[in-house]
Design a protein around this motif. Sequence first.
Motif, mmCIF file in Angstrom:
data_model
loop_
_atom_site.group_PDB
_atom_site.id
_atom_site.type_symbol
_atom_site.label_atom_id
_atom_site.label_comp_id
_atom_site.label_asym_id
_atom_site.label_seq_id
_atom_site.Cartn_x
_atom_site.Cartn_y
_atom_site.Cartn_z
ATOM 1 N N UNK A 139 0.841 -1.192 0.000
ATOM 2 C CA UNK A 139 0.000 0.000 0.000
ATOM 3 C C UNK A 139 0.881 1.248 0.000
ATOM 4 N N UNK A 140 0.339 2.327 -0.552
ATOM 5 C CA UNK A 140 1.064 3.597 -0.517
ATOM 6 C C UNK A 140 1.023 4.132 0.921
ATOM 7 N N UNK A 141 1.791 5.169 1.189
ATOM 8 C CA UNK A 141 1.903 5.706 2.545
ATOM 9 C C UNK A 141 0.551 6.132 3.111
ATOM 10 N N UNK A 142 -0.278 6.781 2.287
ATOM 11 C CA UNK A 142 -1.588 7.241 2.749
ATOM 12 C C UNK A 142 -2.471 6.047 3.135
ATOM 13 N N UNK A 143 -2.431 4.979 2.337
ATOM 14 C CA UNK A 143 -3.214 3.776 2.650
ATOM 15 C C UNK A 143 -2.705 3.115 3.923
ATOM 16 N N UNK A 144 -1.389 3.080 4.091
ATOM 17 C CA UNK A 144 -0.821 2.517 5.324
ATOM 18 C C UNK A 144 -1.306 3.291 6.534
ATOM 19 N N UNK A 145 -1.299 4.613 6.441
ATOM 20 C CA UNK A 145 -1.738 5.448 7.562
ATOM 21 C C UNK A 145 -3.210 5.213 7.875
ATOM 22 N N UNK A 146 -4.030 5.059 6.832
ATOM 23 C CA UNK A 146 -5.446 4.781 7.035
ATOM 24 C C UNK A 146 -5.625 3.419 7.706
ATOM 25 N N UNK A 147 -4.871 2.433 7.267
ATOM 26 C CA UNK A 147 -4.972 1.096 7.855
ATOM 27 C C UNK A 147 -4.509 1.089 9.312
ATOM 28 N N UNK A 148 -3.497 1.867 9.641
ATOM 29 C CA UNK A 148 -3.030 1.965 11.031
ATOM 30 C C UNK A 148 -4.105 2.633 11.888
ATOM 31 N N UNK A 149 -4.690 3.699 11.378
ATOM 32 C CA UNK A 149 -5.773 4.390 12.101
ATOM 33 C C UNK A 149 -6.943 3.422 12.326
#
Length: 189
Positions: A139-149
Amino acid sequence: MRGTLYIFSGPAGVGKGTVLQQALKKLPNISYSVSCTTRAPRPGLDVEGKTYYFLSEEEFLRRIAAGDFLEYANVHGHLYGTRRDIVEEALASGTDIVLEIDVQGAFIVKKKIPEAVTVFVKPPSLDELVRRLKKRGSECREEQELRIKNAKEELLHAEEYDYVIVNDIVEDAVAEFIKIVKKHREELK
């Protein structure tokens, strides 16, 4: 005898797929329900009809209107759904079936099929989950951040499940899931 439905949930990157893949090789008379999604396949990781059924948003919405899904949800900005026909056919034939679905989908299915057994897979720590998500690099960085959230929110629901497995060592998590299935099969005898 009717099969048992197992609902397998946990945050993205926790290793649900790995645990299930290994456990299903060792368990007889259990199948995996392949979900539908509108997200794009991950190159080298996803196979149509094996990891997911990849649908256009238009096709997915048509199937919602037709009542084809046992549950569906918007997860990480994409639609995911469980085909009702796959689950009902397996259960009616006496085959146990596993759904690998998110928390919101798990609660919807549990309301419809209260005898379903729910299993939540947790990481040993949030830091480890973040490391795993970054390592897989799908996943791109934005998707990773969303998944972590989203993972932080999902972890709050772990104790609402029948069982919680900590996936620190994959082999131990696999053994724990196998033990759960065998226990339920014994209880049904």
